[in-house]
Write a protein that holds these residues in place. Structure first.
Motif, PDB file in Angstrom:
ATOM      1  N   GLY A 178     110.127 123.354  96.669  1.00 50.67           N
ATOM      2  CA  GLY A 178     111.147 122.455  96.125  1.00 50.67           C
ATOM      3  C   GLY A 178     112.447 122.531  96.908  1.00 50.67           C
ATOM      4  O   GLY A 178     112.694 123.480  97.669  1.00 50.67           O
ATOM      5  N   PHE A 179     113.277 121.530  96.721  1.00 50.70           N
ATOM      6  CA  PHE A 179     114.543 121.443  97.464  1.00 50.70           C
ATOM      7  C   PHE A 179     115.504 122.568  97.082  1.00 50.70           C
ATOM      8  O   PHE A 179     115.643 122.913  95.914  1.00 50.70           O
ATOM      9  N   SER A 180     116.176 123.119  98.115  1.00 49.83           N
ATOM     10  CA  SER A 180     117.198 124.144  97.905  1.00 49.83           C
ATOM     11  C   SER A 180     118.397 123.808  98.778  1.00 49.83           C
ATOM     12  O   SER A 180     118.289 123.797 100.008  1.00 49.83           O
ATOM     13  N   GLU A 181     119.533 123.552  98.138  1.00 50.57           N
ATOM     14  CA  GLU A 181     120.773 123.271  98.883  1.00 50.57           C
ATOM     15  C   GLU A 181     121.185 124.469  99.728  1.00 50.57           C
ATOM     16  O   GLU A 181     121.636 124.333 100.874  1.00 50.57           O
ATOM     17  N   GLU A 182     120.995 125.653  99.162  1.00 54.90           N
ATOM     18  CA  GLU A 182     121.364 126.889  99.873  1.00 54.90           C
ATOM     19  C   GLU A 182     120.529 127.048 101.152  1.00 54.90           C
ATOM     20  O   GLU A 182     121.064 127.320 102.237  1.00 54.90           O
ATOM     21  N   LYS A 183     119.213 126.862 101.036  1.00 59.10           N
ATOM     22  CA  LYS A 183     118.341 126.996 102.209  1.00 59.10           C
ATOM     23  C   LYS A 183     118.612 125.886 103.231  1.00 59.10           C
ATOM     24  O   LYS A 183     118.511 126.106 104.440  1.00 59.10           O
ATOM     25  N   ARG A 184     118.947 124.705 102.730  1.00 59.20           N
ATOM     26  CA  ARG A 184     119.285 123.594 103.623  1.00 59.20           C
ATOM     27  C   ARG A 184     120.454 123.997 104.534  1.00 59.20           C
ATOM     28  O   ARG A 184     120.410 123.822 105.751  1.00 59.20           O
ATOM     29  N   GLU A 185     121.486 124.568 103.917  1.00 60.24           N
ATOM     30  CA  GLU A 185     122.665 124.970 104.688  1.00 60.24           C
ATOM     31  C   GLU A 185     122.326 126.055 105.704  1.00 60.24           C
ATOM     32  O   GLU A 185     122.783 126.017 106.848  1.00 60.24           O
ATOM     33  N   VAL A 186     121.513 127.018 105.291  1.00 63.95           N
ATOM     34  CA  VAL A 186     121.146 128.129 106.183  1.00 63.95           C
ATOM     35  C   VAL A 186     120.425 127.616 107.426  1.00 63.95           C
ATOM     36  O   VAL A 186     120.777 127.965 108.559  1.00 63.95           O
ATOM     37  N   ILE A 187     119.418 126.763 107.235  1.00 60.58           N
ATOM     38  CA  ILE A 187     118.626 126.257 108.371  1.00 60.58           C
ATOM     39  C   ILE A 187     119.476 125.347 109.259  1.00 60.58           C
ATOM     40  O   ILE A 187     119.443 125.453 110.489  1.00 60.58           O
ATOM     41  N   TYR A 267     112.678 124.586 105.464  1.00 60.26           N
ATOM     42  CA  TYR A 267     112.752 123.607 106.557  1.00 60.26           C
ATOM     43  C   TYR A 267     112.702 122.179 106.016  1.00 60.26           C
ATOM     44  O   TYR A 267     113.422 121.301 106.499  1.00 60.26           O
ATOM     45  N   LEU A 268     111.876 121.950 105.004  1.00 59.71           N
ATOM     46  CA  LEU A 268     111.862 120.625 104.377  1.00 59.71           C
ATOM     47  C   LEU A 268     113.233 120.312 103.771  1.00 59.71           C
ATOM     48  O   LEU A 268     113.707 119.174 103.846  1.00 59.71           O
ATOM     49  N   SER A 269     113.858 121.320 103.191  1.00 58.13           N
ATOM     50  CA  SER A 269     115.188 121.128 102.603  1.00 58.13           C
ATOM     51  C   SER A 269     116.215 120.723 103.664  1.00 58.13           C
ATOM     52  O   SER A 269     117.166 119.992 103.381  1.00 58.13           O
TER      53      SER A 269
END
Length: 370
Positions: A178-187, A267-269
């Motif tokens: 599922g989508f994660s704003e936190e992981k999106r920023e990290v990647i 990565y999808l995020s």
């Protein structure tokens, strides 16, 4: 304990591997245990996790590289351990090699499942020839016939067996991808692409997945939208070819080769649009996971099975329309980027039978059926 010997895990964490580990995480391991027979002496995808969940990972020589050693090690393993298993479950993309079913029958494993994970030939002519021969005699060795989709069943089984084929959904662990704003920023920070429009693709770098076409699309799209990148997650035979093609198109700086990644949800995020131009598919886990993440998806029409489309954010386009036309379609999608609502995703996936939490019970029942 009901023990199942599973074949299908390779060194590459692709769709079949994801499918198997998704179910293995969720099965009731107080009743059913999996061991994994692997056609390589190298470490395979998810090996440490499989062991931590209680499964043995058995390595034998690779048939294509050491055929004599492969036969010897397979025979020795079955002589010693076939009696430990109530079932063998063979997960493959073609019927070029059915040795595991033959030897399972010889050594008395009663339930022998063949599971089709693709809908077309992704190999060379010799393996295609072997597939067609084994298609005629698969019923001599298998007792159960499974497939990931109707198209995959047609590709593997003669007409009389198609009616017996059981469709096993490529169900997804929704929270994991599922989508994660936190992981999106990290990647996005990791690759220095925080301010860019990110097109993405997840899959083996192989002609089936058609990443060369994705590069052609990127050339046209980046002409009008210079602040963009294409991220390719995966590895495979086409990697060198893709690097060369990116140079020829003068878009090398816009292509990120991220390699194999364990946290696909992260990565999808990081993506904004999922590009999915495969030339054939069984029933793609990548396409399902992209939707679980809420992403807009542009997929090849008439290739990706229609049952993969579970959200309104999933769009089809014909490959024959060409790269320029695909780029124009992506431009339209990019004007109003919006991820699908999490509650809507859970509702659609559960109703369609792609939620692992509900589907795992069905798989347990099928595995233990006489």
């Amino acid at each position: 304990m009901y023990k199942v010997l599973v074949f299908g895990i390779t060194e590459n964490p692709g769709g079949v591997e994801s499918f198997l580990v998704n179910y293995y995480r969720k099965i009731d391991r107080t009743k059913i245990q999996f061991d994994f027979l692997c056609n390589t002496h190298n470490e395979v995808a998810y090996e440490n996790e499989l062991k931590s969940l209680g499964g043995q990972v058995v390595h034998i020589a690779m048939r294509s590289k050491e055929p004599m050693k492969y036969r010897k090690e397979l025979k020795e393993f079955m002589e010693k351990h076939a009696s430990d298993y109530q079932a063998v479950w063979v997960n493959v993309c073609s019927l070029a090699n059915i040795d595991y079913l033959k030897i399972a029958k010889k050594y008395g494993i009663k339930k022998r499942i063949i599971h089709s994970h693709n809908s077309q030939n992704m190999d060379n002519r010799i393996r295609m020839f072997l597939h067609m021969i084994n298609r005629q005699r698969i019923s001599d060795y298998a007792t159960d016939f499974w497939a990931c989709s109707e198209d995959a069943a047609k590709w593997f089984y003669k007409e009389d067996l198609q009616s017996k084929a059981v469709i096993i959904k490529n169900a997804i662990e929704l929270d994991r991808v599922g989508f994660s704003e936190e992981k999106r920023e990290v990647i996005r920070n990791k690759y220095g692409i925080s301010d860019k429009l990110v097109l993405g693709n997840v899959g083996r770098l192989h002609f089936q997945k058609n990443q060369l076409f994705a590069l052609d699309i990127m050339k046209y799209f980046s002409q009008k939208n210079p602040n963009c990148v294409l991220m390719l997650v995966g590895q495979g035979e086409d990697e060198k070819k893709l690097h060369q093609r990116a140079e020829e198109l003068n878009i090398k700086e816009k292509i990120i080769f991220a390699g194999v990644q364990s946290d696909i949800g992260a990565y999808l995020s990081a993506f904004d649009i999922f590009l999915f131009p495969s030339v054939f598919e069984g029933l793609s886990i990548a396409g399902l996971e992209a939707q679980v993440n809420g992403l807009p998806v542009l997929a090849s029409y008439g290739v990706i099975p229609k049952e993969v489309k579970l959200t309104e954010n999933f769009h089809f386009k014909k490959l024959e329309d060409g790269a320029k036309s695909w780029a124009e379609e992506i431009e339209k999608l990019s004007l109003e980027l919006k991820r699908t609502d999490k509650n809507e995703i859970e509702k659609q996936f559960t109703e369609a039978g792609f939620n692992i939490d509900t589907e795992v019970k069905r798989l347990e029942k099928l595995l233990m059926e006489k």
